[in-house]
Design a protein around this motif. Structure first.
Motif, mmCIF file in Angstrom:
data_model
loop_
_atom_site.group_PDB
_atom_site.id
_atom_site.type_symbol
_atom_site.label_atom_id
_atom_site.label_comp_id
_atom_site.label_asym_id
_atom_site.label_seq_id
_atom_site.Cartn_x
_atom_site.Cartn_y
_atom_site.Cartn_z
ATOM 1 N N CYS A 120 43.182 51.699 39.902
ATOM 2 C CA CYS A 120 41.799 52.138 39.796
ATOM 3 C C CYS A 120 41.753 52.505 41.092
ATOM 4 C CB CYS A 120 41.268 51.131 38.590
ATOM 5 S SG CYS A 120 40.618 51.585 37.205
ATOM 6 N N THR A 121 42.920 51.979 41.774
ATOM 7 C CA THR A 121 42.332 52.146 43.336
ATOM 8 C C THR A 121 43.308 53.412 43.797
ATOM 9 O OG1 THR A 121 44.123 50.501 43.436
ATOM 10 C CG2 THR A 121 41.544 49.521 43.107
ATOM 11 N N HIS A 134 35.221 41.272 37.428
ATOM 12 C CA HIS A 134 34.782 42.683 36.755
ATOM 13 C C HIS A 134 33.810 42.603 35.553
ATOM 14 C CE1 HIS A 134 37.896 43.930 39.332
ATOM 15 N NE2 HIS A 134 39.145 43.365 38.381
ATOM 16 N N MET A 170 35.029 46.177 39.789
ATOM 17 C CA MET A 170 35.193 47.522 38.911
ATOM 18 C C MET A 170 34.819 47.510 37.539
ATOM 19 S SD MET A 170 39.206 48.291 39.189
ATOM 20 C CE MET A 170 39.778 48.499 41.809
ATOM 21 N N GLU A 176 44.493 47.595 37.837
ATOM 22 C CA GLU A 176 43.013 47.607 39.102
ATOM 23 C C GLU A 176 43.756 48.478 40.065
ATOM 24 O OE1 GLU A 176 41.644 43.029 39.569
ATOM 25 O OE2 GLU A 176 43.759 43.552 40.394
ATOM 26 N N ALA A 194 39.749 39.617 33.212
ATOM 27 C CA ALA A 194 39.212 40.705 34.126
ATOM 28 C C ALA A 194 38.170 40.190 34.429
ATOM 29 C CB ALA A 194 38.850 41.730 33.210
ATOM 30 N N ASP A 207 46.282 43.341 37.477
ATOM 31 C CA ASP A 207 46.941 43.914 38.101
ATOM 32 C C ASP A 207 47.977 44.727 38.005
ATOM 33 O OD1 ASP A 207 47.166 41.316 39.381
ATOM 34 O OD2 ASP A 207 48.917 40.529 39.320
#
Length: 313
Positions: free
Chosen positions: A312-313, A32, A1, A309, A27, A306
């Protein structure tokens, strides 16, 4: 990401304690891509919100800690998320930045914490929404109300609504010494609104920073303990940071607020709790990740990434 951080100048980071650095490093450890820009790098131009953003590489050296590629103008929706990590002061320039970021949201960017939520949650005033957790509190610009509050509670704390790092906080004890002068100064003779609270003696055990991350409560807090006769525990004025497990009351407050604030777009929040009382809700650039991790071994930055993420999913 791809994660971009709106932050203060990278060269000013104190990497041994900086929370934004801890976020970036965690990150990057997960492979990322990390980018950075400053408030002044944003602009509205040709109908778009653009920012001059530089990709950075974390070196692992705490002194010479990053390498930056040449910055280029991009729209913020090119990133999976943009983290707002600009430190206070929360002044008009900060407000203007939230306007630009909010427009970038409408153009498809994911901004965390959400700019509208940052703007709507004054870090002092926000506690008034959760009155069941606060000590006796007065918000006013009226000197007579302050005097009546002092007469009732005898030992009080006065502070500006736009302060940070413990600046402008005063304690007035039962004798009322200098109360009039303090009120005149803080309110500018009634022109500015201030907050007044009953003094909480448990400040001697620390002003606890309780972290809410992704709607959950971190299991450890940092108690910032006043030193040298100070009434303020802020690290910025010499408070001693001692990490400790959160108490049952800390958890009660945190678990009540966390889902409410997450729903408003506040992925990361730092509650200030003295004794059993909520005293501030910090949403601009909450800190203390590294102090907690160093003293307890709990990786707060990992908990944050965590949650990031997941968003963002």
């Amino acid at each position: 990401m791809k994660f971009a951080f709106l932050a203060d100048p990278l060269d000013h980071f104190k990497t041994y304690k900086d929370t934004t650095y801890a976020m970036m490093a965690e990150a990057a450890r997960r492979s990322h891509e990390i980018y950075a820009f400053e408030q002044r790098d944003m602009a509205f131009e040709s109908g778009k919100v653009l920012a001059n953003v530089a990709r950075i590489t974390i070196t692992g050296d705490l002194k010479d800690w990053y390498r930056a590629e040449a910055a280029r103008p991009v729209q913020l929706h090119e990133f999976d998320a943009v983290m707002v990590r600009k430190d206070p002061p929360f002044n008009m320039e900060y407000i203007y930045a939230t306007y630009l970021l909010e427009l970038a949201e409408r153009q498809g960017a994911r901004i965390l914490n959400r700019p509208e939520a940052i703007r709507s949650h004054n870090e002092k005033m926000a506690i008034t929404e959760f009155a069941q957790f606060i000590s006796p509190t007065l918000v006013t610009s009226d000197a007579s109300r302050v005097r009546a509050f002092h007469h009732e509670h005898r030992d009080i704390i006065l502070k500006p609504l736009d302060g940070m790092g413990g600046i402008g906080i005063f304690r007035v004890k039962e004798d009322g010494l200098n109360l009039g002068s303090i009120v005149e100064t803080l309110t500018a003779n009634g022109a500015h609104t201030i907050m007044v609270q009953r003094f909480i003696p448990e400040i001697a055990q620390g002003d606890k920073r309780v972290l809410l991350i992704g709607g959950a409560v971190a299991p450890f807090c940092l108690a910032r303990i006043p030193q040298g006769g100070e009434v303020r525990g802020n690290l910025a004025v010499g408070g001693l940071g001692v990490a400790q497990p959160i108490s049952a009351r800390d958890r009660e407050i945190g678990e009540t607020l966390a889902p409410i604030l997450l729903k408003r777009g506040l992925l990361l929040v730092g509650l200030d709790v003295i004794g059993d009382y909520l005293t501030e809700i910090n949403v601009t650039s909450p800190t203390c990740f590294q102090e907690i991790a160093q003293q307890t071994g709990f990786n707060v930055a990992a908990m944050f990434v965590d949650a990031l993420e997941k968003q963002c999913t």
